[in-house]
Enzyme design. Structure first.
Site, mmCIF file in Angstrom:
data_model
loop_
_atom_site.group_PDB
_atom_site.id
_atom_site.type_symbol
_atom_site.label_atom_id
_atom_site.label_comp_id
_atom_site.label_asym_id
_atom_site.label_seq_id
_atom_site.Cartn_x
_atom_site.Cartn_y
_atom_site.Cartn_z
ATOM 1 N N ALA A 23 -21.404 -15.578 6.824
ATOM 2 C CA ALA A 23 -20.757 -15.692 5.517
ATOM 3 C C ALA A 23 -19.990 -17.002 5.412
ATOM 4 C CB ALA A 23 -19.811 -14.510 5.276
ATOM 5 N N ASP A 24 -19.849 -17.478 4.190
ATOM 6 C CA ASP A 24 -19.054 -18.679 3.932
ATOM 7 C C ASP A 24 -18.441 -18.563 2.543
ATOM 8 O OD1 ASP A 24 -18.566 -21.550 5.135
ATOM 9 O OD2 ASP A 24 -18.868 -21.821 2.988
ATOM 10 N N THR A 25 -17.198 -19.013 2.416
ATOM 11 C CA THR A 25 -16.467 -18.910 1.156
ATOM 12 C C THR A 25 -15.936 -20.270 0.732
ATOM 13 O OG1 THR A 25 -15.774 -16.646 1.684
ATOM 14 C CG2 THR A 25 -14.520 -17.794 -0.024
ATOM 15 N N GLY A 31 -20.971 -16.723 0.082
ATOM 16 C CA GLY A 31 -22.388 -16.543 0.374
ATOM 17 C C GLY A 31 -22.541 -15.682 1.617
#
Length: 234
Positions: A111-113, A148
């Site tokens: 995940a990435d924010t 994501g």
């Protein structure tokens, strides 16, 4: 069939969110070099989440291969994969894989924010003045938070990839320069995209959101659970 969930993230907030919804998981962190080919926030977070998940998948594959837990078919399947890394892992013991599990038994979650304001992507601040500048931009208005997520799993001997993103709009109350600097001085903004944490002290300045709150914290766990359930992995 339930599979072992591997979280490809060092974020304590993502760990807390997965634990909150009752999922058992282990953490394997790989400090892969991030490469961005897009300027669109939604595409950026999807791309980065995929890079993290793929690097950890390759790391697990390498660890299991060294323990003799990877089949010949799996070696052929993964032969042209992403370059492996030598970064550390947490909560995952390769010794436990020998004779007990293969890559097929794992699901890797990356995940990435990022925060976006007027189309500009705001990552983690480089220093305190950078945090002040970000919050000055965000105060008194709305902006978007994108997370994501990439889920890697194996099905019928083939690696599969599921990638998606969620967007939440966050609205700030107006903040004075003194309030911004007081908040920055706590150190809370320094490890967070956009220089704030909605779940902490900065909550006093949030006037409302549209979308998933957990997405702003770092992981849209409702969507994540539904996707995992749909894949019959939980």
């Amino acid at each position: 069939m339930n599979k072992k969930i591997i979280l490809a993230s060092a974020s304590p907030r993502r760990r807390e969110l997965l634990s909150q919804i009752g999922l058992d998981f282990e953490v394997v962190v790989s400090e892969t070099e991030e490469k961005i080919t897009s300027t669109e926030p939604a595409k950026v977070v999807e791309e980065l989440s995929a890079q993290k998940a793929e690097a950890v998948w390759e790391k697990l594959f390498s660890m299991m291969a060294s323990q003799g837990s990877v089949t010949d078919a799996e070696r052929l399947e993964e032969g042209s994969g992403v370059s492996r890394t030598d970064e550390g892992s947490e909560g995952f013991d390769p010794e436990q894989t020998s004779g007990e599990t293969t890559i097929t038994d794992n699901v890797v979650l990356g995940a990435d924010t990022v925060v976006a304001c007027d189309g500009k992507i705001l990552g983690k601040p480089a220093d305190m003045e950078g945090a002040v500048a970000m919050l000055t931009m965000l105060q008194g208005r709305g902006h978007e938070v994108y997370t994501g997520v990439t889920i890697l799993y194996e099905e019928n001997g083939e690696r599969k990839t599921l990638t998606f993103h969620e967007k939440t709009t966050v609205h700030f109350y107006p903040m004075t320069d003194a309030q911004i600097r007081e908040y920055v001085a706590t150190g809370d903004p320094m490890d967070k995209a956009g220089a704030y944490g909605i779940q902490g002290l900065c909550a006093r300045y949030i006037s409302g959101i549209v979308g998933d709150y957990n997405n702003v914290v770092g992981l849209p766990v409702g969507r994540v659970y539904q996707e995992l359930h749909g894949l019959q992995t939980v």
